[in-house]
Design a protein around this motif. Structure first.
Motif, mmCIF file in Angstrom:
data_model
loop_
_atom_site.group_PDB
_atom_site.id
_atom_site.type_symbol
_atom_site.label_atom_id
_atom_site.label_comp_id
_atom_site.label_asym_id
_atom_site.label_seq_id
_atom_site.Cartn_x
_atom_site.Cartn_y
_atom_site.Cartn_z
ATOM 1 N N SER A 201 -5.322 10.934 -6.109
ATOM 2 C CA SER A 201 -4.958 9.621 -7.267
ATOM 3 C C SER A 201 -3.353 9.543 -7.150
ATOM 4 C CB SER A 201 -5.197 10.477 -8.476
ATOM 5 O OG SER A 201 -6.456 10.010 -8.493
ATOM 6 N N LEU A 202 -2.567 10.359 -7.010
ATOM 7 C CA LEU A 202 -1.325 10.553 -7.018
ATOM 8 C C LEU A 202 -0.726 9.493 -5.533
ATOM 9 C CD1 LEU A 202 2.106 11.715 -7.858
ATOM 10 C CD2 LEU A 202 1.445 13.462 -6.654
ATOM 11 N N LEU A 203 -0.828 9.771 -4.060
ATOM 12 C CA LEU A 203 -0.665 9.225 -3.820
ATOM 13 C C LEU A 203 -1.125 7.797 -3.869
ATOM 14 C CD1 LEU A 203 -1.839 11.582 -0.141
ATOM 15 C CD2 LEU A 203 -0.333 10.771 -1.579
ATOM 16 N N GLN A 204 -2.074 7.096 -4.437
ATOM 17 C CA GLN A 204 -2.717 5.844 -4.580
ATOM 18 C C GLN A 204 -2.042 4.973 -5.531
ATOM 19 O OE1 GLN A 204 -5.776 4.755 -2.770
ATOM 20 N NE2 GLN A 204 -4.548 2.562 -2.483
ATOM 21 N N SER A 205 -1.488 5.772 -6.281
ATOM 22 C CA SER A 205 -0.591 5.536 -7.565
ATOM 23 C C SER A 205 1.224 5.025 -6.720
ATOM 24 C CB SER A 205 0.057 6.644 -8.659
ATOM 25 O OG SER A 205 0.824 7.527 -8.500
ATOM 26 N N GLN A 206 2.025 5.768 -5.966
ATOM 27 C CA GLN A 206 2.451 5.814 -5.174
ATOM 28 C C GLN A 206 2.660 4.713 -4.252
ATOM 29 O OE1 GLN A 206 5.830 7.433 -6.183
ATOM 30 N NE2 GLN A 206 4.248 7.725 -7.984
ATOM 31 N N ILE A 207 1.905 4.274 -3.611
ATOM 32 C CA ILE A 207 1.754 3.850 -2.115
ATOM 33 C C ILE A 207 1.620 2.068 -2.839
ATOM 34 C CG2 ILE A 207 0.830 5.378 -0.334
ATOM 35 C CD1 ILE A 207 -1.527 3.774 -0.984
ATOM 36 N N ARG A 208 2.389 1.102 -2.121
ATOM 37 C CA ARG A 208 1.783 -0.383 -2.145
ATOM 38 C C ARG A 208 0.592 -0.305 -2.306
ATOM 39 N NH1 ARG A 208 5.391 -2.449 2.576
ATOM 40 N NH2 ARG A 208 3.716 -1.178 3.320
ATOM 41 N N SER A 209 0.025 -2.353 -2.854
ATOM 42 C CA SER A 209 -0.845 -2.580 -2.673
ATOM 43 C C SER A 209 -1.592 -2.789 -1.549
ATOM 44 C CB SER A 209 -1.184 -3.515 -3.858
ATOM 45 O OG SER A 209 -0.530 -4.845 -3.306
ATOM 46 N N SER A 210 -0.472 -2.736 -0.503
ATOM 47 C CA SER A 210 -1.125 -3.664 1.043
ATOM 48 C C SER A 210 -1.269 -2.552 1.939
ATOM 49 C CB SER A 210 0.175 -4.428 1.599
ATOM 50 O OG SER A 210 1.024 -3.716 1.374
ATOM 51 N N ASP A 211 -0.801 -1.768 1.145
ATOM 52 C CA ASP A 211 -1.042 0.086 2.092
ATOM 53 C C ASP A 211 -2.622 0.589 1.759
ATOM 54 O OD1 ASP A 211 1.525 -0.032 2.853
ATOM 55 O OD2 ASP A 211 2.166 1.335 0.985
ATOM 56 N N GLN B 70 11.872 3.672 9.332
ATOM 57 C CA GLN B 70 12.786 3.533 8.247
ATOM 58 C C GLN B 70 12.549 3.406 7.280
ATOM 59 O OE1 GLN B 70 13.947 1.364 11.313
ATOM 60 N NE2 GLN B 70 15.153 3.981 11.760
ATOM 61 N N GLU B 71 11.041 2.382 7.330
ATOM 62 C CA GLU B 71 10.755 2.432 6.031
ATOM 63 C C GLU B 71 9.734 2.992 5.559
ATOM 64 O OE1 GLU B 71 12.226 -2.795 5.267
ATOM 65 O OE2 GLU B 71 9.436 -2.476 6.597
ATOM 66 N N ALA B 72 8.850 3.415 6.610
ATOM 67 C CA ALA B 72 7.796 4.536 6.782
ATOM 68 C C ALA B 72 8.234 5.409 5.867
ATOM 69 C CB ALA B 72 6.977 4.502 7.888
ATOM 70 N N THR B 73 9.030 5.907 6.728
ATOM 71 C CA THR B 73 10.150 7.840 6.661
ATOM 72 C C THR B 73 10.186 7.334 4.754
ATOM 73 O OG1 THR B 73 10.644 7.758 8.425
ATOM 74 C CG2 THR B 73 11.672 9.308 7.260
ATOM 75 N N ALA B 74 10.939 6.700 4.331
ATOM 76 C CA ALA B 74 11.571 6.080 3.373
ATOM 77 C C ALA B 74 10.226 6.467 1.795
ATOM 78 C CB ALA B 74 12.055 5.077 2.551
ATOM 79 N N ALA B 75 9.104 6.055 2.664
ATOM 80 C CA ALA B 75 7.707 5.824 1.785
ATOM 81 C C ALA B 75 7.059 7.348 1.556
ATOM 82 C CB ALA B 75 6.549 5.023 2.172
#
Length: 412
Positions: A310-320, A340-345
């Motif tokens: 649930s935590l991961l799902q709430s933190q990622i984008r709707s497109s992920d 770089q963007e993936a590392t930040a995510a």
């Protein structure tokens, strides 16, 4: 112990971190046709030259380092080539195998490799897929006019078949003159629906307010001569939608399962090849998850996995896209995302996990491996690089993010 191993219906061999064989059970002797006295003391690459040595060594070392099982899905479907001389007209030339790598409790510096014959299962899956395709085409022919709607040029219902009335609960009097939009089919342009095109899927609202999911096609040869009325064939796919949802999801966490993620990954590879849509992967693994099960029980561990999802799902984008990769390991597919963007995510996820409260254990951490897909890289190579980065994060002390090297991984 050896006597027990010799009676197993799975292959079992014990190796050291350099893949030197230390034990070899009867199953291996019978199927690999190599005697124990020949195998023991030899390295696997000497016995099986095509064996993916680098990947296998990494998985063995990971199992020993983390003291937890590691799994390997061979690219060709098997680790050791065993010819299928007993199967006629098979989809496969060699036995299909599932590989498990377990830390050896009796010898801390060795690992147990277990080889299960899953040929029958994969053969059944392949044949089921073929049968499903045949059934789909066959049912399409049979069901062409089961549920039909007559529609005028303004998109209003002129008539409905008895099968549709029974399925929807509506009466002919109520449906006649109703717009497709009111019925729940949306702004469906009848003239844009060709019989051989990809069929639209729409929810039809039943009389009791529930939803009937249908796939819509234009009926062939039923248009009136004046062209004032056309027929749509509605195929009930409600059960199919339910089964599809169940088959795509992990039963515990509700995240996508590994089979569905493989499909999403292949779609991402195709999108990059055709449209240049680059993407990245994040592999994450809960740190010291075995301790949670050992100290608090498996029910607590299951609760942690659900909360973690649930935590991961709430933190990622709707497109992920999030999937449970296995055990306490998860994978995220990030479309249109560079390294770089993936590392930040991944770092955002790591921090969210570390600051969250996790009853009944209190604190929790996870390690992350990030990989940006490089041109012409296979799915296996990409996952292998992400897995290698995750392993580096674990070795560096856990609770951190590591980015994989940009070069394509080894392909053994």
């Amino acid at each position: 112990m050896r006597s027990i191993a010799d009676h197993l219906s799975s292959g079992l061999l014990v190796v050291d971190p350099e893949l030197t064989v230390m034990a070899w059970n009867r199953w291996m002797t019978e199927h690999a046709e190599i005697a124990p006295e020949t195998a023991i003391g030899q390295r696997l690459e000497a016995l099986f030259p095509a064996c993916p040595v680098a990947t296998l060594k990494r998985r063995v070392k990971a199992a020993l380092q983390l003291q937890s099982p590691s799994y390997l899905q061979p690219r060709k479907g098997y680790l050791f080539p065993v010819a299928l001389d007993r199967i006629i007209d098979s989809h496969f030339t060699y036995m299909q195998q599932r590989i498990r790598i377990l830390p050896n409790e009796n010898a801390p510096h060795s690992a147990i490799i277990v080889i299960d014959d899953v040929t029958a299962t994969r053969e059944a899956e392949a044949r089921a897929a073929e049968a499903a395709d045949v059934s789909r085409r066959y049912l399409e022919l049979i069901d062409n006019n089961v549920m039909t709607l007559g529609v005028d040029t303004e998109g209003r219902v002129t008539r409905a078949s008895s099968a549709l009335l029974q399925a929807s609960g509506w009466t002919a009097e109520i449906l006649r003159g109703t717009s497709l939009d009111t019925l729940g089919l949306g702004q469906l342009d009848v003239d844009e629906i060709a019989a051989d095109d990809k069929l639209p899927e729409r929810p039809v609202q039943r009389a009791d307010g529930s939803t009937l999911w249908v796939r819509v096609r234009k009926a062939r040869g039923l248009e009136d001569k004046e062209g004032d009325e056309q027929y749509l064939v509605l195929q009930d796919i409600s059960l199919q939608m339910e089964i599809q949802a169940l088959s795509e999801r992990d039963t515990l966490t509700g995240a996508y399962n590994r089979m569905k993620f493989d499909q999403l990954l292949q779609a991402a590879l195709s999108a990059e090849t055709r449209y240049g849509q680059h993407f990245s992967l994040i592999l994450c693994d809960i740190d010291h998850f075995k301790r949670i099960n050992d100290n608090h029980g498996h029910l607590a561990g299951d609760g942690i996995l659900k909360q973690f999802t649930s935590l991961l799902q709430s933190q990622i984008r709707s497109s992920d896209q999030l999937a449970r990769w296995g055990g306490e390991e998860f994978v995220v597919l990030l479309p249109m995302t560079n390294a770089q963007e993936a590392t930040a995510a991944a770092e955002k996820l790591r921090q969210a996990i570390s600051t969250q409260s996790w009853p009944p254990i209190g604190k929790l951490s996870a390690s992350f491996g990030v990989a940006f897909h490089v041109p012409n890289e296979s799915a296996d190579a990409l996952l292998d690089r992400a897995d290698g980065a995750l392993y580096q994060a674990k070795e560096a002390g856990r609770d951190r993010v590591r980015l994989a090297d940009s070069a394509a991984g080894e392909d053994n």
